[in-house]
Scaffold this motif. Structure first.
Motif, PDB file in Angstrom:
ATOM      1  N   LYS A 168       0.799  -1.221   0.000  1.00  0.00           N
ATOM      2  CA  LYS A 168       0.000   0.000   0.000  1.00  0.00           C
ATOM      3  C   LYS A 168       0.836   1.277   0.000  1.00  0.00           C
ATOM      4  N   CYS A 169       2.040   1.215   0.519  1.00  0.00           N
ATOM      5  CA  CYS A 169       2.887   2.416   0.593  1.00  0.00           C
ATOM      6  C   CYS A 169       3.232   2.963  -0.787  1.00  0.00           C
ATOM      7  N   THR A 170       3.381   2.063  -1.767  1.00  0.00           N
ATOM      8  CA  THR A 170       3.788   2.489  -3.104  1.00  0.00           C
ATOM      9  C   THR A 170       2.879   1.990  -4.213  1.00  0.00           C
ATOM     10  N   GLY A 171       1.945   1.112  -3.877  1.00  0.00           N
ATOM     11  CA  GLY A 171       1.073   0.536  -4.888  1.00  0.00           C
ATOM     12  C   GLY A 171       1.744  -0.564  -5.702  1.00  0.00           C
ATOM     13  N   THR A 172       2.906  -1.018  -5.247  1.00  0.00           N
ATOM     14  CA  THR A 172       3.668  -2.045  -5.950  1.00  0.00           C
ATOM     15  C   THR A 172       3.074  -3.422  -5.692  1.00  0.00           C
ATOM     16  N   GLN A 173       2.870  -4.189  -6.756  1.00  0.00           N
ATOM     17  CA  GLN A 173       2.406  -5.560  -6.606  1.00  0.00           C
ATOM     18  C   GLN A 173       3.614  -6.468  -6.459  1.00  0.00           C
ATOM     19  N   VAL A 174       3.524  -7.389  -5.515  1.00  0.00           N
ATOM     20  CA  VAL A 174       4.603  -8.345  -5.261  1.00  0.00           C
ATOM     21  C   VAL A 174       4.020  -9.743  -5.202  1.00  0.00           C
ATOM     22  N   THR A 175       4.862 -10.729  -5.403  1.00  0.00           N
ATOM     23  CA  THR A 175       4.381 -12.104  -5.270  1.00  0.00           C
ATOM     24  C   THR A 175       4.212 -12.434  -3.791  1.00  0.00           C
ATOM     25  N   LYS A 176       3.383 -13.416  -3.509  1.00  0.00           N
ATOM     26  CA  LYS A 176       3.209 -13.876  -2.135  1.00  0.00           C
ATOM     27  C   LYS A 176       4.534 -14.371  -1.584  1.00  0.00           C
ATOM     28  N   GLU A 177       5.308 -15.034  -2.419  1.00  0.00           N
ATOM     29  CA  GLU A 177       6.602 -15.561  -1.992  1.00  0.00           C
ATOM     30  C   GLU A 177       7.550 -14.434  -1.582  1.00  0.00           C
ATOM     31  N   LYS A 178       7.568 -13.342  -2.356  1.00  0.00           N
ATOM     32  CA  LYS A 178       8.432 -12.206  -2.033  1.00  0.00           C
ATOM     33  C   LYS A 178       7.982 -11.559  -0.723  1.00  0.00           C
ATOM     34  N   ALA A 179       6.674 -11.453  -0.514  1.00  0.00           N
ATOM     35  CA  ALA A 179       6.158 -10.886   0.732  1.00  0.00           C
ATOM     36  C   ALA A 179       6.549 -11.762   1.919  1.00  0.00           C
ATOM     37  N   GLU A 180       6.426 -13.070   1.771  1.00  0.00           N
ATOM     38  CA  GLU A 180       6.808 -13.983   2.852  1.00  0.00           C
ATOM     39  C   GLU A 180       8.310 -13.927   3.114  1.00  0.00           C
ATOM     40  N   GLU A 181       9.102 -13.747   2.065  1.00  0.00           N
ATOM     41  CA  GLU A 181      10.548 -13.605   2.218  1.00  0.00           C
ATOM     42  C   GLU A 181      10.864 -12.332   3.018  1.00  0.00           C
ATOM     43  N   SER A 182      10.146 -11.268   2.736  1.00  0.00           N
ATOM     44  CA  SER A 182      10.348 -10.016   3.467  1.00  0.00           C
ATOM     45  C   SER A 182      10.010 -10.182   4.944  1.00  0.00           C
ATOM     46  N   ILE A 183       8.936 -10.914   5.236  1.00  0.00           N
ATOM     47  CA  ILE A 183       8.569 -11.177   6.629  1.00  0.00           C
ATOM     48  C   ILE A 183       9.700 -11.927   7.331  1.00  0.00           C
ATOM     49  N   SER A 184      10.244 -12.922   6.659  1.00  0.00           N
ATOM     50  CA  SER A 184      11.336 -13.704   7.237  1.00  0.00           C
ATOM     51  C   SER A 184      12.537 -12.816   7.545  1.00  0.00           C
ATOM     52  N   HIS A 185      12.888 -11.942   6.621  1.00  0.00           N
ATOM     53  CA  HIS A 185      14.022 -11.036   6.836  1.00  0.00           C
ATOM     54  C   HIS A 185      13.759 -10.092   8.008  1.00  0.00           C
ATOM     55  N   LEU A 186      12.550  -9.584   8.089  1.00  0.00           N
ATOM     56  CA  LEU A 186      12.213  -8.687   9.200  1.00  0.00           C
ATOM     57  C   LEU A 186      12.289  -9.407  10.538  1.00  0.00           C
ATOM     58  N   LYS A 187      11.799 -10.632  10.581  1.00  0.00           N
ATOM     59  CA  LYS A 187      11.855 -11.388  11.830  1.00  0.00           C
ATOM     60  C   LYS A 187      13.301 -11.648  12.233  1.00  0.00           C
ATOM     61  N   ASN A 188      14.178 -11.825  11.253  1.00  0.00           N
ATOM     62  CA  ASN A 188      15.595 -12.005  11.557  1.00  0.00           C
ATOM     63  C   ASN A 188      16.220 -10.720  12.082  1.00  0.00           C
TER      64      ASN A 188
END
Length: 54
Positions: A5-25
């Motif tokens: 929502k911040c930029t309106g950029t569409q991402v794959t579910k896999e990329k979003a889940e990868e980002s969550i993993s990086h943030l948790k790390n």
């Protein structure tokens, strides 16, 4: 496909889940949780983004 929502950029579910993993790390593992934590907020925002796209 989830949309950041911040930029309106569409991402794959896999990329979003990868980002969550990086943030948790990046988590500092504080003994108490604060609602002001920007890391937890980002994880929550991305999780919501994924759920909204399903």
């Amino acid at each position: 496909m989830p949309t950041w929502k911040c930029t309106g950029t569409q991402v794959t579910k896999e990329k979003a889940e990868e980002s969550i993993s990086h943030l948790k790390n990046a988590c500092f593992g504080c003994s108490t949780h604060s609602n002001d934590c920007s890391i937890a907020k980002a994880v929550g925002d991305i999780t919501s983004m994924i759920k909204e796209s399903e």
